[in-house]
Design a protein around this motif. Structure first.
Motif, mmCIF file in Angstrom:
data_model
loop_
_atom_site.group_PDB
_atom_site.id
_atom_site.type_symbol
_atom_site.label_atom_id
_atom_site.label_comp_id
_atom_site.label_asym_id
_atom_site.label_seq_id
_atom_site.Cartn_x
_atom_site.Cartn_y
_atom_site.Cartn_z
ATOM 1 N N GLN A 193 -10.145 14.859 0.498
ATOM 2 C CA GLN A 193 -10.854 13.941 -0.389
ATOM 3 C C GLN A 193 -9.983 12.699 -0.512
ATOM 4 O O GLN A 193 -8.782 12.801 -0.762
ATOM 5 C CB GLN A 193 -11.051 14.575 -1.759
ATOM 6 C CG GLN A 193 -11.635 13.630 -2.783
ATOM 7 C CD GLN A 193 -11.761 14.297 -4.144
ATOM 8 O OE1 GLN A 193 -12.135 15.453 -4.236
ATOM 9 N NE2 GLN A 193 -11.424 13.562 -5.178
ATOM 10 N N TYR A 194 -10.585 11.534 -0.335
ATOM 11 C CA TYR A 194 -9.837 10.284 -0.351
ATOM 12 C C TYR A 194 -10.144 9.505 -1.609
ATOM 13 O O TYR A 194 -11.300 9.239 -1.930
ATOM 14 C CB TYR A 194 -10.188 9.457 0.883
ATOM 15 C CG TYR A 194 -9.960 10.211 2.161
ATOM 16 C CD1 TYR A 194 -8.675 10.472 2.605
ATOM 17 C CD2 TYR A 194 -11.035 10.696 2.915
ATOM 18 C CE1 TYR A 194 -8.445 11.176 3.773
ATOM 19 C CE2 TYR A 194 -10.817 11.399 4.080
ATOM 20 C CZ TYR A 194 -9.519 11.639 4.506
ATOM 21 O OH TYR A 194 -9.304 12.348 5.651
ATOM 22 N N ASN A 195 -9.100 9.141 -2.322
ATOM 23 C CA ASN A 195 -9.222 8.344 -3.532
ATOM 24 C C ASN A 195 -8.528 7.004 -3.300
ATOM 25 O O ASN A 195 -7.391 6.964 -2.870
ATOM 26 C CB ASN A 195 -8.595 9.065 -4.716
ATOM 27 C CG ASN A 195 -9.222 10.426 -4.951
ATOM 28 O OD1 ASN A 195 -10.445 10.543 -5.053
ATOM 29 N ND2 ASN A 195 -8.415 11.462 -5.007
ATOM 30 N N TYR A 196 -9.261 5.946 -3.590
ATOM 31 C CA TYR A 196 -8.719 4.594 -3.449
ATOM 32 C C TYR A 196 -8.310 4.108 -4.822
ATOM 33 O O TYR A 196 -9.150 4.006 -5.721
ATOM 34 C CB TYR A 196 -9.789 3.671 -2.851
ATOM 35 C CG TYR A 196 -10.277 4.138 -1.501
ATOM 36 C CD1 TYR A 196 -9.717 3.631 -0.344
ATOM 37 C CD2 TYR A 196 -11.276 5.100 -1.390
ATOM 38 C CE1 TYR A 196 -10.160 4.067 0.904
ATOM 39 C CE2 TYR A 196 -11.723 5.534 -0.159
ATOM 40 C CZ TYR A 196 -11.160 5.015 0.983
ATOM 41 O OH TYR A 196 -11.587 5.452 2.204
ATOM 42 N N MET A 202 0.833 -1.180 0.000
ATOM 43 C CA MET A 202 0.000 0.000 0.000
ATOM 44 C C MET A 202 0.877 1.242 0.000
ATOM 45 O O MET A 202 1.879 1.298 0.701
ATOM 46 C CB MET A 202 -0.896 0.003 1.239
ATOM 47 C CG MET A 202 -1.688 1.265 1.343
ATOM 48 S SD MET A 202 -2.389 1.514 2.956
ATOM 49 C CE MET A 202 -3.176 3.054 2.614
ATOM 50 N N LYS A 203 0.455 2.219 -0.771
ATOM 51 C CA LYS A 203 1.169 3.483 -0.844
ATOM 52 C C LYS A 203 0.199 4.601 -0.455
ATOM 53 O O LYS A 203 -0.968 4.583 -0.865
ATOM 54 C CB LYS A 203 1.687 3.687 -2.262
ATOM 55 C CG LYS A 203 2.434 4.986 -2.474
ATOM 56 C CD LYS A 203 3.067 5.047 -3.853
ATOM 57 C CE LYS A 203 2.005 5.351 -4.878
ATOM 58 N NZ LYS A 203 2.522 5.630 -6.216
ATOM 59 N N ILE A 204 0.673 5.565 0.313
ATOM 60 C CA ILE A 204 -0.114 6.745 0.668
ATOM 61 C C ILE A 204 0.502 7.938 -0.047
ATOM 62 O O ILE A 204 1.706 8.168 0.048
ATOM 63 C CB ILE A 204 -0.098 6.996 2.186
ATOM 64 C CG1 ILE A 204 -0.648 5.791 2.944
ATOM 65 C CG2 ILE A 204 -0.888 8.267 2.513
ATOM 66 C CD1 ILE A 204 -0.445 5.870 4.448
ATOM 67 N N THR A 205 -0.335 8.692 -0.747
ATOM 68 C CA THR A 205 0.103 9.905 -1.421
ATOM 69 C C THR A 205 -0.729 11.072 -0.881
ATOM 70 O O THR A 205 -1.957 10.966 -0.806
ATOM 71 C CB THR A 205 -0.113 9.800 -2.944
ATOM 72 O OG1 THR A 205 0.554 8.638 -3.432
ATOM 73 C CG2 THR A 205 0.408 11.029 -3.657
ATOM 74 N N VAL A 206 -0.063 12.145 -0.497
ATOM 75 C CA VAL A 206 -0.741 13.347 -0.005
ATOM 76 C C VAL A 206 -0.368 14.494 -0.939
ATOM 77 O O VAL A 206 0.817 14.779 -1.123
ATOM 78 C CB VAL A 206 -0.319 13.669 1.443
ATOM 79 C CG1 VAL A 206 -1.008 14.919 1.945
ATOM 80 C CG2 VAL A 206 -0.599 12.478 2.373
ATOM 81 N N TYR A 248 -5.487 -1.588 -2.140
ATOM 82 C CA TYR A 248 -5.648 -0.206 -2.590
ATOM 83 C C TYR A 248 -4.518 0.679 -2.078
ATOM 84 O O TYR A 248 -3.993 0.477 -0.982
ATOM 85 C CB TYR A 248 -6.973 0.388 -2.082
ATOM 86 C CG TYR A 248 -8.164 -0.306 -2.656
ATOM 87 C CD1 TYR A 248 -8.690 0.072 -3.891
ATOM 88 C CD2 TYR A 248 -8.748 -1.372 -1.988
ATOM 89 C CE1 TYR A 248 -9.775 -0.594 -4.433
ATOM 90 C CE2 TYR A 248 -9.834 -2.040 -2.525
ATOM 91 C CZ TYR A 248 -10.342 -1.642 -3.744
ATOM 92 O OH TYR A 248 -11.403 -2.306 -4.281
ATOM 93 N N ASP A 249 -4.165 1.660 -2.877
ATOM 94 C CA ASP A 249 -3.321 2.761 -2.435
ATOM 95 C C ASP A 249 -4.268 3.891 -2.066
ATOM 96 O O ASP A 249 -5.385 3.988 -2.595
ATOM 97 C CB ASP A 249 -2.388 3.226 -3.557
ATOM 98 C CG ASP A 249 -1.346 2.183 -3.914
ATOM 99 O OD1 ASP A 249 -0.940 1.404 -3.016
ATOM 100 O OD2 ASP A 249 -0.930 2.139 -5.085
#
Length: 101
Positions: free
Chosen positions: A92-95, A1-5, A78-79
């Motif tokens: 806003q969160y995008n999967y 999983m990757k988190i992008t901000v 999901y990322d």
């Protein structure tokens, strides 16, 4: 999983939540609500400094954004892309589906 901000989301978290360099924000799944990938569960967040059990972690503008091992189930496959929604003045969160099993 990757988190992008994104840059705009980072600014919102710093300005509106008072996060500063060295702060941490944990994302997790909670009962009630809906997301595009889960019925009956929604995404929540809380300032939390303990990243020792991070399943996924990213640093943006001095703030650590992460998900713990306990919440792997919520994000599995999901990322997470965290953006800013100007209309609602909030995140806003995008999967984004990945190849994680």
């Amino acid at each position: 999983m990757k988190i992008t901000v994104t840059d705009k989301a980072s600014k919102w978290f710093k300005d509106d939540m008072g996060l500063d360099d060295g702060s941490s924000l944990r994302f997790y799944g909670k009962v009630y609500g809906n997301t595009p990938v889960h019925d009956g569960f929604s995404l929540a967040m809380t300032p939390d400094g303990d990243t020792s059990d991070a399943y996924a972690l990213t640093e943006k503008d001095g703030v650590n954004y992460y998900v713990t091992e306990a919440d792997e189930w919520f994000f599995k496959g999901y990322d997470l892309e965290v953006d800013y929604d100007a209309k609602h003045d909030g995140p806003q969160y995008n999967y984004i589906q990945n190849n994680e099993l």
